[in-house]
Scaffold this motif. Structure first.
Motif, mmCIF file in Angstrom:
data_model
loop_
_atom_site.group_PDB
_atom_site.id
_atom_site.type_symbol
_atom_site.label_atom_id
_atom_site.label_comp_id
_atom_site.label_asym_id
_atom_site.label_seq_id
_atom_site.Cartn_x
_atom_site.Cartn_y
_atom_site.Cartn_z
ATOM 1 N N PHE A 45 0.802 -1.224 0.000
ATOM 2 C CA PHE A 45 0.000 0.000 0.000
ATOM 3 C C PHE A 45 0.839 1.281 0.000
ATOM 4 N N LEU A 46 2.124 1.170 0.362
ATOM 5 C CA LEU A 46 2.959 2.372 0.403
ATOM 6 C C LEU A 46 4.148 2.323 -0.551
ATOM 7 N N LEU A 62 2.593 9.733 -2.641
ATOM 8 C CA LEU A 62 1.399 9.781 -3.489
ATOM 9 C C LEU A 62 0.417 8.649 -3.176
ATOM 10 N N THR A 63 0.626 7.967 -2.055
ATOM 11 C CA THR A 63 -0.181 6.794 -1.719
ATOM 12 C C THR A 63 -1.675 7.092 -1.730
ATOM 13 N N TYR A 64 -2.086 8.213 -1.128
ATOM 14 C CA TYR A 64 -3.515 8.556 -1.073
ATOM 15 C C TYR A 64 -4.094 8.666 -2.475
ATOM 16 N N ALA A 82 2.073 -0.425 -12.778
ATOM 17 C CA ALA A 82 0.665 -0.316 -13.164
ATOM 18 C C ALA A 82 -0.057 0.734 -12.328
ATOM 19 N N MET A 83 0.263 0.814 -11.027
ATOM 20 C CA MET A 83 -0.351 1.827 -10.172
ATOM 21 C C MET A 83 -0.040 3.226 -10.675
ATOM 22 N N ALA A 84 1.203 3.440 -11.100
ATOM 23 C CA ALA A 84 1.598 4.750 -11.622
ATOM 24 C C ALA A 84 0.794 5.097 -12.875
ATOM 25 N N LEU A 85 0.563 4.110 -13.736
ATOM 26 C CA LEU A 85 -0.200 4.348 -14.965
ATOM 27 C C LEU A 85 -1.666 4.646 -14.650
ATOM 28 N N TRP A 111 -4.313 5.138 -4.426
ATOM 29 C CA TRP A 111 -5.419 4.254 -4.059
ATOM 30 C C TRP A 111 -6.778 4.903 -4.320
ATOM 31 N N LYS A 112 -6.838 6.209 -4.282
ATOM 32 C CA LYS A 112 -8.067 6.884 -4.677
ATOM 33 C C LYS A 112 -8.347 6.635 -6.160
ATOM 34 N N SER A 113 -7.287 6.719 -6.975
ATOM 35 C CA SER A 113 -7.462 6.500 -8.414
ATOM 36 C C SER A 113 -7.821 5.041 -8.710
#
Length: 548
Positions: free
Chosen positions: A234-235, A241-243, A293-296, A246-248
């Motif tokens: 999660f971090l 930019l974690t918030y 993938a999270m960054a994308l 995970w919001k996205s």
């Protein structure tokens, strides 16, 4: 003509990583993979061969840390190019968002200069996503070829590459299922990957056995592993930019099949590796494929937003912190890698001609900074198998006078090594290797406290030389009980036998007797040989012993 803002970004990234690669001392793992590159093959004990190939090319140009890392620096710059092509930022706001997010992703920073299998995995994950996007947009011959190359590149980088392929293709199965060109891409990748498959077959699939059967065989579930995993997943992508990440992820609605695949890649590896905590301790780089993938997903979700103040400001703070940390890696007084150089230099002052270490990291570091010397690894209690096991270099030291370098086997000569321990250099004449001895026996046993146990065992000599065991020889058969850690021995027994000799490739079946531990509980016990100049090494798989 590429956008000049992309060219400037690639140039800055290349120069920063190049300087970092040159001034940062080698890491333990990099030295290990450098040793692979000096002995090229289609596969290795731990991983596929891509990392060795990269290092081999770079080391031809520079015989130092920069040579080890040169292709990582180059391909990381190419990664930025392909990320740009995937996301296609156009407005000034989108370009700032693009650079802010990518520069904040930790794995993109770390594996922009460190050369481990994760560096090629990072590049080929991005290249694969670029190829998949092109294939979905235009089902051309070129996109089919790119997809085949990226499939093979992923699998040659790290076995985790299969997760990238599976998790991105699952959500779009209806698109490729009836597409003949997709199967051509698969076939092409198998042709490219065939040499490694043949290597696996010839070497008894040893990396697969290690990762799925032997790795962490003494591990068990602990709550610290659970919380460690939660922190990483999660971090770990971009902490500041974690918030927003995970919001996205929770709010994102895909506009096309490609974006749908990216969302699945952000989520599914996290679920897959969650089950690893019941046996293993998840390492941050395992989730590299999710972090990209999270960054994308973060970019896709916010690319058309007007107010990006918080994301951009946090990105700038993250970039500043990352530059500070990367600078600290260079400073000798602070860098955690400086200890490696110091270790190699301290050991080299004693001029050992044939040096044997207990850990593959120590042997690799010493060999990197002293390439003219001969090294081997004698695996002792608690130390795992490695590529040195396949090479069998220890067997080449048979009958030679060697220097055994260890913090445990004491002698008159010593130096300060890792963890500020004294490392002793013990000279042993007429050295007798025995790492190639294998002992086969049963897997589990239920017995009474203090009961006399009788076991049938088979001792096999896989070495190139004979070995004398028991009686008055230097080798005595013993058994050691432990619970969690192999070197925390709870009970040890030497097994009395008449002396016998095993020739190369010869085996002997024996019936051995020993008294069981007088303590209730579940234990693991390994049969091994005690070599008088050094100590005991385990040569059997653990026997699960239950006493009552």
């Amino acid at each position: 003509m590429p956008d000049k803002r992309l060219i400037y970004g690639i140039l800055i990234l290349f120069l920063v990583n190049l300087a970092q690669a040159f001034f940062t001392p080698i890491s333990e793992d990099e030295a290990y993979y450098w040793l692979w590159s000096q002995n090229l093959d289609w596969g290795y004990f731990d991983h596929p061969p891509m990392v060795a190939w990269w290092i081999s090319v770079g080391y031809e140009f520079f015989q130092n840390e920069l040579g080890v890392r040169l292709l990582t620096v180059i391909f990381n710059s190419l990664s930025l190019f392909f990320l740009w092509k995937i996301l296609n930022p156009k407005t000034q706001s989108q370009i700032r968002l693009f650079y802010g997010i990518i520069a904040s992703v930790l794995v993109f920073q770390v594996f922009g200069f460190l050369t481990t299998p994760d560096a090629p995995l990072l590049f080929f994950t991005i290249f694969y996503l670029f190829s998949l996007k092109k294939f979905l947009e235009k089902n051309s011959t070129l996109s089919t070829i790119l997809l085949a190359i990226s499939f093979a590149g992923l699998m040659y980088s790290k076995y985790h590459g299969v997760l990238v392929i599976v998790f991105t293709l699952l959500p779009i199965i209806k698109i490729w299922w009836r597409n003949p060109k997709f199967y051509l891409a698969v076939l092409g990748s198998l042709v490219l990957y065939a040499p490694h498959i043949f290597w696996l077959f010839e070497n008894d699939w040893i990396p697969i056995q290690y990762h799925f059967l032997e790795r962490s065989s003494d591990e068990h579930f602990e709550f610290r592993k659970f919380f460690n995993y939660l922190g990483i997943y999660f971090l770990g992508a971009a902490p500041l930019l974690t918030y927003f990440i995970w919001k996205s992820i929770f709010q994102f609605k895909s506009e096309n099949s490609f974006q749908k695949s990216i969302w699945w890649l952000a989520i599914l590896p996290g679920i897959f590796f969650f089950f690893s905590i019941f046996k293993d301790n998840v390492q941050p780089q395992w989730l590299l494929i999710s972090f990209i993938a999270m960054a994308l997903v973060l970019y896709f979700h916010y690319q058309n937003r007007v107010n990006l103040k918080w994301i951009l400001n946090l990105s700038y703070i993250g970039i500043l912190l990352m530059l500070i940390l990367r600078t600290l890696l260079i400073l000798p007084e602070i860098s955690p890698f400086e200890k490696n150089k110091n270790f190699a230099e301290a050991a080299a002052k004693f001029n050992p001609e044939f040096a044997i270490f207990e850990k593959y990291q120590e042997a690799s570091i010493y060999k990197f900074y002293n390439p003219q010397t001969s090294v081997a690894v004698h695996r002792t209690l608690g130390n795992r198998k490695s590529q040195f096991t396949l090479w069998g270099w220890e067997d080449d030291f048979y009958g030679k006078t060697i220097t055994y370098i260890s913090p445990w086997v004491k002698s008159e000569n010593s130096f300060k090594g890792y963890k500020n321990r004294n490392y002793y250099l013990k000279e042993i004449s007429n050295y007798q290797p025995f790492d190639g001895i294998e002992i086969e026996t049963i897997d589990q046993l239920k017995v009474q406290l203090g009961e006399e146990i009788e076991l049938e065992v088979k001792i096999i000599n896989h070495q190139k030389h004979p070995i004398s065991i028991a009686g008055k020889s230097d080798f005595q058969l013993n058994i050691n009980y432990y619970k969690d850690l192999q070197y925390e021995i709870e009970y040890a027994v030497q097994i009395p036998l008449s002396e016998f000799i095993l020739k190369p490739n010869e085996s002997k079946e024996l019936k051995i007797k020993f008294k069981n531990i007088e303590k209730k509980g579940e234990f693991k016990a390994c049969l091994g040989l005690n070599y008088q100049p050094i100590g005991t090494s385990y040569l059997s798989k653990p026997i699960l012993i239950s006493t009552k």
